[in-house]
Write a protein that holds these residues in place. Structure first.
Motif, PDB file in Angstrom:
ATOM      1  N   LYS A 121      81.097  15.155  21.825  1.00  0.00           N
ATOM      2  CA  LYS A 121      81.986  15.283  22.987  1.00  0.00           C
ATOM      3  C   LYS A 121      83.405  15.611  22.549  1.00  0.00           C
ATOM      4  O   LYS A 121      84.068  16.463  23.140  1.00  0.00           O
ATOM      5  CB  LYS A 121      82.050  13.938  23.730  1.00  0.00           C
ATOM      6  CG  LYS A 121      80.975  13.712  24.761  1.00  0.00           C
ATOM      7  CD  LYS A 121      81.376  12.469  25.557  1.00  0.00           C
ATOM      8  CE  LYS A 121      80.206  11.772  26.166  1.00  0.00           C
ATOM      9  NZ  LYS A 121      80.577  10.418  26.619  1.00  0.00           N
ATOM     10  N   GLU A 122      83.881  14.909  21.517  1.00  0.00           N
ATOM     11  CA  GLU A 122      85.249  15.124  21.053  1.00  0.00           C
ATOM     12  C   GLU A 122      85.470  16.553  20.582  1.00  0.00           C
ATOM     13  O   GLU A 122      86.555  17.104  20.727  1.00  0.00           O
ATOM     14  CB  GLU A 122      85.583  14.129  19.923  1.00  0.00           C
ATOM     15  CG  GLU A 122      85.879  12.728  20.460  1.00  0.00           C
ATOM     16  CD  GLU A 122      85.801  11.646  19.383  1.00  0.00           C
ATOM     17  OE1 GLU A 122      85.742  11.994  18.182  1.00  0.00           O
ATOM     18  OE2 GLU A 122      85.786  10.455  19.759  1.00  0.00           O
ATOM     19  N   LYS A 123      84.417  17.152  20.017  1.00  0.00           N
ATOM     20  CA  LYS A 123      84.540  18.537  19.539  1.00  0.00           C
ATOM     21  C   LYS A 123      84.191  19.543  20.621  1.00  0.00           C
ATOM     22  O   LYS A 123      84.278  20.759  20.388  1.00  0.00           O
ATOM     23  CB  LYS A 123      83.604  18.750  18.348  1.00  0.00           C
ATOM     24  CG  LYS A 123      84.004  17.989  17.098  1.00  0.00           C
ATOM     25  CD  LYS A 123      83.039  18.335  15.973  1.00  0.00           C
ATOM     26  CE  LYS A 123      83.258  17.466  14.754  1.00  0.00           C
ATOM     27  NZ  LYS A 123      82.074  17.452  13.882  1.00  0.00           N
ATOM     28  N   GLY A 124      83.728  19.073  21.773  1.00  0.00           N
ATOM     29  CA  GLY A 124      83.286  19.990  22.824  1.00  0.00           C
ATOM     30  C   GLY A 124      81.979  20.687  22.471  1.00  0.00           C
ATOM     31  O   GLY A 124      81.692  21.767  22.983  1.00  0.00           O
ATOM     32  N   HIS A 125      81.169  20.047  21.624  1.00  0.00           N
ATOM     33  CA  HIS A 125      79.899  20.637  21.206  1.00  0.00           C
ATOM     34  C   HIS A 125      78.759  20.201  22.128  1.00  0.00           C
ATOM     35  O   HIS A 125      78.869  19.183  22.794  1.00  0.00           O
ATOM     36  CB  HIS A 125      79.581  20.219  19.765  1.00  0.00           C
ATOM     37  CG  HIS A 125      80.444  20.894  18.743  1.00  0.00           C
ATOM     38  ND1 HIS A 125      80.323  20.668  17.398  1.00  0.00           N
ATOM     39  CD2 HIS A 125      81.450  21.801  18.869  1.00  0.00           C
ATOM     40  CE1 HIS A 125      81.197  21.398  16.733  1.00  0.00           C
ATOM     41  NE2 HIS A 125      81.901  22.084  17.609  1.00  0.00           N
TER      42      HIS A 125
ATOM     43  N   TRP B  84      75.271  18.536  23.475  1.00  0.00           N
ATOM     44  CA  TRP B  84      74.751  17.194  23.228  1.00  0.00           C
ATOM     45  C   TRP B  84      73.377  17.192  22.578  1.00  0.00           C
ATOM     46  O   TRP B  84      72.786  16.129  22.367  1.00  0.00           O
ATOM     47  CB  TRP B  84      74.649  16.433  24.551  1.00  0.00           C
ATOM     48  CG  TRP B  84      75.954  16.114  25.188  1.00  0.00           C
ATOM     49  CD1 TRP B  84      77.202  16.428  24.724  1.00  0.00           C
ATOM     50  CD2 TRP B  84      76.149  15.400  26.423  1.00  0.00           C
ATOM     51  NE1 TRP B  84      78.158  15.959  25.594  1.00  0.00           N
ATOM     52  CE2 TRP B  84      77.535  15.327  26.645  1.00  0.00           C
ATOM     53  CE3 TRP B  84      75.271  14.825  27.345  1.00  0.00           C
ATOM     54  CZ2 TRP B  84      78.071  14.689  27.763  1.00  0.00           C
ATOM     55  CZ3 TRP B  84      75.810  14.196  28.456  1.00  0.00           C
ATOM     56  CH2 TRP B  84      77.195  14.120  28.660  1.00  0.00           C
TER      57      TRP B  84
ATOM     58  N   ASN C   1      84.013   7.467  31.363  1.00  0.00           N
ATOM     59  CA  ASN C   1      83.926   8.885  31.705  1.00  0.00           C
ATOM     60  C   ASN C   1      84.453   9.159  33.112  1.00  0.00           C
ATOM     61  O   ASN C   1      84.413   8.293  33.971  1.00  0.00           O
ATOM     62  CB  ASN C   1      82.463   9.352  31.636  1.00  0.00           C
ATOM     63  CG  ASN C   1      81.946   9.428  30.208  1.00  0.00           C
ATOM     64  OD1 ASN C   1      82.636   9.904  29.313  1.00  0.00           O
ATOM     65  ND2 ASN C   1      80.739   8.944  29.996  1.00  0.00           N
TER      66      ASN C   1
ATOM     67  N   GLU D 199      76.861   7.300  19.122  1.00  0.00           N
ATOM     68  CA  GLU D 199      77.999   7.644  18.252  1.00  0.00           C
ATOM     69  C   GLU D 199      78.017   9.150  17.978  1.00  0.00           C
ATOM     70  O   GLU D 199      79.075   9.781  17.985  1.00  0.00           O
ATOM     71  CB  GLU D 199      77.917   6.849  16.940  1.00  0.00           C
ATOM     72  CG  GLU D 199      78.082   5.357  17.176  1.00  0.00           C
ATOM     73  CD  GLU D 199      77.568   4.521  16.005  1.00  0.00           C
ATOM     74  OE1 GLU D 199      78.229   3.520  15.693  1.00  0.00           O
ATOM     75  OE2 GLU D 199      76.510   4.857  15.410  1.00  0.00           O
ATOM     76  N   GLU D 200      76.827   9.698  17.775  1.00  0.00           N
ATOM     77  CA  GLU D 200      76.707  11.150  17.585  1.00  0.00           C
ATOM     78  C   GLU D 200      77.213  11.876  18.836  1.00  0.00           C
ATOM     79  O   GLU D 200      77.958  12.861  18.762  1.00  0.00           O
ATOM     80  CB  GLU D 200      75.236  11.492  17.325  1.00  0.00           C
ATOM     81  CG  GLU D 200      74.936  12.975  17.202  1.00  0.00           C
ATOM     82  CD  GLU D 200      75.221  13.542  15.815  1.00  0.00           C
ATOM     83  OE1 GLU D 200      74.935  12.851  14.835  1.00  0.00           O
ATOM     84  OE2 GLU D 200      75.734  14.668  15.736  1.00  0.00           O
ATOM     85  N   GLN D 201      76.814  11.370  20.013  1.00  0.00           N
ATOM     86  CA  GLN D 201      77.248  12.000  21.266  1.00  0.00           C
ATOM     87  C   GLN D 201      78.775  11.974  21.378  1.00  0.00           C
ATOM     88  O   GLN D 201      79.393  12.948  21.802  1.00  0.00           O
ATOM     89  CB  GLN D 201      76.616  11.270  22.461  1.00  0.00           C
ATOM     90  CG  GLN D 201      76.923  11.946  23.794  1.00  0.00           C
ATOM     91  CD  GLN D 201      76.574  11.058  24.982  1.00  0.00           C
ATOM     92  OE1 GLN D 201      76.635   9.831  24.899  1.00  0.00           O
ATOM     93  NE2 GLN D 201      76.210  11.677  26.081  1.00  0.00           N
ATOM     94  N   GLN D 202      79.369  10.854  20.994  1.00  0.00           N
ATOM     95  CA  GLN D 202      80.827  10.735  21.053  1.00  0.00           C
ATOM     96  C   GLN D 202      81.495  11.775  20.152  1.00  0.00           C
ATOM     97  O   GLN D 202      82.447  12.448  20.562  1.00  0.00           O
ATOM     98  CB  GLN D 202      81.237   9.306  20.642  1.00  0.00           C
ATOM     99  CG  GLN D 202      82.685   8.965  20.943  1.00  0.00           C
ATOM    100  CD  GLN D 202      83.073   9.201  22.414  1.00  0.00           C
ATOM    101  OE1 GLN D 202      82.284   8.945  23.320  1.00  0.00           O
ATOM    102  NE2 GLN D 202      84.269   9.727  22.658  1.00  0.00           N
ATOM    103  N   ARG D 203      80.958  11.931  18.948  1.00  0.00           N
ATOM    104  CA  ARG D 203      81.526  12.941  18.040  1.00  0.00           C
ATOM    105  C   ARG D 203      81.396  14.344  18.622  1.00  0.00           C
ATOM    106  O   ARG D 203      82.321  15.151  18.566  1.00  0.00           O
ATOM    107  CB  ARG D 203      80.793  12.886  16.674  1.00  0.00           C
ATOM    108  CG  ARG D 203      81.191  11.696  15.806  1.00  0.00           C
ATOM    109  CD  ARG D 203      80.649  11.850  14.379  1.00  0.00           C
ATOM    110  NE  ARG D 203      79.206  11.698  14.301  1.00  0.00           N
ATOM    111  CZ  ARG D 203      78.581  10.525  14.114  1.00  0.00           C
ATOM    112  NH1 ARG D 203      79.285   9.411  13.997  1.00  0.00           N
ATOM    113  NH2 ARG D 203      77.267  10.478  14.044  1.00  0.00           N
TER     114      ARG D 203
END
Ligand code: ZN
Length: 206
Positions: free
Chosen positions: A99-103, A105, A23, A93-97
């Motif tokens: 983050k990628e969508k800008g959603h 946490w 990061n 893994e959920e956090q990574q998904r």
């Protein structure tokens, strides 16, 4: 724990931890929050985590308890009444998904039992905190070691930022960020949080 009002958390507050997850280093505190129902006492019991939703990671952190309304100008010792150690459990893994969508946490950081907290003790002052490392031991092995001197944003800055943005008052608590060494939690792991040499909380993962 029933007197806790709001839970604020700081992400990427130790440079080496931000780097280990690839990061950027933030230029102001990266803040998020957890629901109060995410709280679970780290006091010898068993903690259930949502392993059916992917990898859960541990993040050992210092937790500050605000004892009064925070004025514009203050000393940390005046407003922080108590401290504890805690684990900011994270569905990585959920956090990574997300983050990628800008959603937000929330789904990765706000689940039930995601805020494990030891009993609080009286805040010992900034000097004592600088002299004392906090450590996480899993199954008898030291896994994380942190000291507030390695924080990107110190207690004062974090409190100021939260107070300016959200307003801080009695019962609000702050998770102040995790040092490097985060990793995956496994069923039946034995956790121990230490302040210096002193054991502050232990628990077992279901
Ligand atoms: Zn954290």
């Amino acid at each position: 724990m029933n007197d806790i009002k709001n839970i604020y958390c700081v992400g990427r507050n130790f440079v080496k931890h931000a780097e280990e997850l690839g990061n950027d280093i933030p230029s102001r505190p990266l803040l998020f929050s957890k629901p109060t129902r995410s709280i679970v006492q780290a006091n010898g019991g068993t903690i259930e985590l949502p392993f059916d939703r992917g990898e859960v990671h541990y993040e050992a952190e210092i937790v500050l308890f605000i004892g009064q309304d925070v004025p514009k100008s203050f000393a940390v010792e005046d407003v922080v009444e108590k401290m504890a150690l805690g684990i900011d459990f994270t569905l990585r893994e959920e956090q990574q998904r997300l983050k990628e969508k800008g959603h937000p946490w929330l789904r990765a950081k706000g689940f039930k039992n995601s805020a494990a907290i030891t009993d609080f003790w009286s805040f010992p002052g900034m000097n004592s905190c600088k002299e004392t490392d906090f450590t996480l031991h899993i199954n008898g092995e030291e896994i994380q070691r942190g000291n507030i001197q390695n924080m990107l944003f110190d207690f004062k800055r974090i409190i100021e930022e939260c107070n300016d943005l959200f307003g801080l008052g009695p019962g609000d608590i702050l998770f102040t960020g995790t040092p490097e060494g985060v990793g995956k939690v496994n069923a039946h792991d034995e956790f121990l949080l230490r302040w210096g040499e002193e054991g502050k909380g232990r628990f077992t993962i279901a």
